[in-house]
Design an enzyme around this catalytic site. Structure first.
Site, short mmCIF file in Angstrom:
data_model
loop_
_atom_site.label_atom_id
_atom_site.label_comp_id
_atom_site.label_asym_id
_atom_site.label_seq_id
_atom_site.Cartn_x
_atom_site.Cartn_y
_atom_site.Cartn_z
N HIS A 1 57.79 36.74 -11.16
CA HIS A 1 58.63 37.00 -12.34
C HIS A 1 57.79 37.39 -13.56
CE1 HIS A 1 58.25 32.61 -13.58
NE2 HIS A 1 58.31 33.15 -14.77
N ASP B 1 57.49 32.88 -5.54
CA ASP B 1 57.32 33.53 -6.84
C ASP B 1 55.83 33.82 -7.14
OD1 ASP B 1 57.68 34.47 -9.39
OD2 ASP B 1 58.90 32.79 -10.07
N SER C 1 54.28 29.44 -16.63
CA SER C 1 54.52 30.17 -15.39
C SER C 1 53.26 30.91 -14.99
CB SER C 1 55.65 31.18 -15.58
OG SER C 1 56.85 30.54 -15.32
N1 ARG Z 1 62.91 29.68 -14.81
C1 ARG Z 1 61.62 30.25 -14.70
C2 ARG Z 1 61.00 30.39 -16.12
O1 ARG Z 1 61.55 29.98 -17.07
C3 ARG Z 1 61.63 31.53 -13.96
C4 ARG Z 1 62.25 32.68 -14.65
C5 ARG Z 1 62.34 33.98 -13.93
N2 ARG Z 1 63.28 33.97 -12.89
C6 ARG Z 1 64.60 34.25 -13.03
N3 ARG Z 1 65.35 34.14 -11.98
N4 ARG Z 1 65.15 34.66 -14.14
O2 ARG Z 1 60.48 31.32 -16.57
N1 ASP Z 2 59.45 29.54 -15.80
C1 ASP Z 2 58.78 29.22 -17.03
C2 ASP Z 2 57.81 30.32 -17.45
O1 ASP Z 2 58.06 31.48 -17.21
C3 ASP Z 2 58.12 27.90 -16.94
C4 ASP Z 2 58.99 26.81 -17.44
O2 ASP Z 2 59.72 27.00 -18.40
O3 ASP Z 2 58.88 25.73 -16.87
O4 ASP Z 2 56.86 30.11 -18.14
#
Ligand code: ARG
Ligand code: ASP
Length: 699
Positions: free
Chosen positions: A84, A219, A634
């Site tokens: 991502h 990921d 991330s």
């Molecule tokens: N939740 C994770 C973070 O905050 C992954 C985000 C990307 N993935 C998604 N399905 N939008 O960044």
């Molecule tokens: N998924 C998040 C990021 O892109 C990490 C988190 O918020 O835990 O940095």
């Protein structure tokens, strides 16, 4: 009496539970934590983590692009981060014919690796406490003067630390400006895509599984850092060579189990652990609900249309993920803050602090003053949310925003690339429907003083918001690239374009009625928070609570440590910390785009032939751990007690996301991708054995 008891209990809870764990520690002073880390299983020294004399693990961790973390994993510049994190780069190389998002991408030789103009990897050279230098001469000045003096001091410090080098540096406050650090970076700017799994692996579970456990998302993405022949940063060139890092991580495939020590080394962007109760109230009761509702409107529309058209799906894939990500996070954050009663606990703590401060001139008024400033900023902060999430979320106004920067001083008819890129992924019919809902919601919820009079008039003239937006899309030159080109060729008067008018009307309103007040009150709040945090440190010390403070995340390098650890998300449920290929296969569904794995993976599963990656007849996929992480973490390396790479951090569970404000050791878990799954996919799906051979794997 009862109330006093309640407060005493709350205060006790507040300091013992809230601050018992969690923490994002500063690498250069990690010595202070090393005893605790060792007690929890860490086997190396503080100097292994951070050293400026010799290579240390800090040299293997980078700021990837502007928001993620990456880590070096080979002597030839190979770097890992999340899928991502590299998604938008991969999307730029993708088209319906070459759909790398869908099919994945693997460079079988270095010449095939894909360059990404604008993408950088920043390596930290050093960090240092420069508080004294920054604060020199600030005493006895008012807030505004102090700001100006600090700015000058900071310029000097940056100059001193970068003189005679090609490094860049920035100075950032911690503890709301009670301390300042400088961070010096070396910036590499030739970063190429090496390998990415298909999205059906890299984004497996899509938005449904995002922020969730059990998780089975692969990921990850490989990049390579390139350098000039001298191993120094150089702009993209065919002649560049793979960068030789000072340090890279060895990879451990020995496996993990519940309660194993883990450490995360990366760049968390922002936390607000010391936020005043009114600030939490604003988030929980005003900002989050408004933003969630506005994003729901956008998502509903995008999700309707993407089903019908694969081209729209590709064009809006990144946008949708972006909108949905924070949308879900805010929902989890609100749930968590309500459940933890964060506001009540903060109020109780602030009351106790206020009593203590009564005899201390420096802190006597800080609580009352903070309350006043928060009541002053409240309306403006909410308008800002609506301005950003409703008005500037209309894509057409983003097109105007881009054009506004070049249109008036460009004599050529050629449209700059950035504007063309916008139209490449733009579908006006999607935007038009969204614009109607967003503008209507803004006009419904925001007091007239913050709605431009011109807009009110135009809407009245048209008869309704819907008709006004229909007219606007029917006539504005910004709706398509062709119209814009024709407009330029025919010498159109852009100032009369309805989209420009809408854009400028809102901007003017925002600049005159909102921005300066926001700035003023925010400056005051910052200054008061600085005093309040200093006061808390003194207060806790006097009360002998033993509380250790850690600075809020500010997108600088931090260390979090914890353990592989399951948890109970709700009554009578226990989440185990390791997921496997079996669970992934159980979710597989060819009829659901987000859960439709590659046939190749099904075939491998049906023969159970995992070769070298077999662990008790399956393959581990993701794991939970109790490290305090945030957005920006991330892509961060997850390390074991010996500093070997066991995984890549990519998420938290959504019931953890209040950890940006209050970390709950019982509930907060980060989610890592098991490095063995990365290797398995690289080998069996990517067929990229050469990458595995490039890394140092400890079995
Ligand atoms: N939740 C994770 C973070 O905050 C992954 C985000 C990307 N993935 C998604 N399905 N939008 O960044
Ligand atoms: N998924 C998040 C990021 O892109 C990490 C988190 O918020 O835990 O940095």
């Amino acid at each position: 009496m009862k109330k006093a008891l309640f407060i005493a209990i709350c205060t006790l809870l507040y300091s013992s539970v809230l601050f018992s764990q969690g923490g994002m520690w500063v690498p250069s002073s990690i010595k202070e934590r090393i005893k605790d880390m060792k007690a929890k299983g860490f086997k190396l020294s503080a100097e292994d983590i951070y050293d400026i004399e010799k290579a240390s693990y800090k040299d293997a961790v980078v700021i990837f692009g502007s928001g993620c973390t990456g880590e070096m994993v080979s002597p030839d510049g190979l770097m890992l981060t999340n899928h991502h994190c590299g998604f938008s780069e991969l999307q730029k190389h993708s088209s319906v014919e070459h759909d790398y998002l869908k099919d994945g991408f693997w460079a079988m030789k270095k010449e095939d690796e894909l360059p990404n103009p604008g993408l950088t990897a920043k390596f930290l050279i050093r960090m240092e406490d420069v508080t004294d230098m920054v604060l020199t001469g600030t005493e006895g000045h008012n807030v505004e003067e102090e700001k100006a003096i600090k700015r000058k001091n900071i310029d000097k410090v940056v100059q001193k630390f970068t003189e005679g080098t090609k490094y860049i540096a920035e100075v950032k406050p911690i503890y709301y400006g009670n301390q300042y650090y400088i961070y010096v970076y070396e910036v590499y700017e030739d970063i190429r895509i090496v390998g990415a799994p298909p999205s059906s692996i890299g984004k497996f579970g899509g938005e449904t599984d995002n922020w969730m456990w059990p998780r089975h998302t692969g990921d990850f993405m490989y990049f390579r850092v390139y350098a000039g022949k001298d191993n120094k940063p150089a702009p993209y060139s065919k002649d560049n060579v793979p960068y030789k890092p000072k340090k890279y991580f060895n990879i451990s495939t020995k496996g993990i189990k519940e309660s194993d020590f883990t450490m995360i080394y990366g760049y968390p962007a922002r936390t607000q652990q010391y936020l005043f109760s009114s600030g939490v109230d604003d988030i929980l009761n005003y900002s989050n609900p408004a933003k969630i509702k506005l994003r729901t409107m956008r998502l509903d529309e995008i999700r309707q249309v993407r089903k019908s058209d694969p081209a729209i799906r590709i064009a809006y894939a990144y946008k949708e993920a972006n909108i949905a990500n924070a949308w879900k996070k805010w929902q989890g954050e609100s749930l968590g803050l309500s459940r933890l009663k964060t506001i009540d606990k903060k109020i109780a703590y602030e009351e106790a602090f206020d009593k203590w401060a009564n005899t201390k001139p420096e802190y006597k008024n800080v609580i009352a003053d903070l309350k006043t400033q928060y009541s002053l900023i409240h309306d403006y902060a909410l308008v800002q949310d609506y301005y950003k999430e409703a008005i500037m979320a209309i894509e057409l106004l983003q097109a105007v925003d881009i054009a506004n920067k070049w249109l008036s001083n460009s004599s050529s008819a050629a449209i700059p690339k950035i504007q063309s890129d916008f139209y490449h992924d733009y579908y006006p019919e999607v935007d038009r429907k969204i614009a109607k809902k967003l503008l209507a919601e803004y006009m419904n919820k925001i007091p007239p003083a913050f709605i431009p009079q011109d807009v009110i008039t135009e809407v009245q003239l048209a008869g309704s918001v819907d008709k006004y937006i229909d007219n606007l899309f029917a006539t504005s030159l910004f709706v398509t690239e062709d119209r814009l080109k024709a407009g330029i060729t025919n010498g159109a008067i852009f100032a009369e374009d309805p989209a420009i008018k809408l854009y400028l009307a809102f901007r003017k309103m925002y600049e005159t009625n909102v921005r300066k007040y926001l700035q003023e009150y925010n400056t005051n709040i910052e200054a008061l928070q600085k005093t309040f945090v200093r006061g808390q440190q003194e207060y806790e010390k006097e009360q002998k609570t033993g509380k250790t403070f850690f600075p809020d995340a500010n997108h600088t390098l931090r260390i979090a440590y914890g353990a592989i650890s399951g948890y109970s998300p709700e009554d009578a449920v226990w989440y185990m910390p390791i997921s496997t290929l079996d669970g992934l296969i159980a979710k597989d569904n060819p009829l659901d785009y987000d859960f439709d794995i590659p046939q190749k993976l099904r075939d491998i599963y049906s023969t159970s032939n995992y070769g070298r990656w077999d662990v008790n007849g399956t393959v581990p996929v993701c794991f939970l751990a109790s490290n305090h992480t945030s957005g920006g973490n991330s892509g961060s390396p997850v390390l074991n007690s010996k500093g070997e790479l066991i995984g890549i951090n990519f998420d938290r569970t959504w019931t953890s996301t209040m950890s940006d404000i209050e970390f709950d050791p019982e509930m907060c878990r980060n989610i890592g991708l098991d490095i063995r799954y990365v290797l398995f996919i690289t080998d069996k799906i990517g067929g990229a054995k050469h990458l595995i051979d490039e890394m140092e794997i400890i079995e």
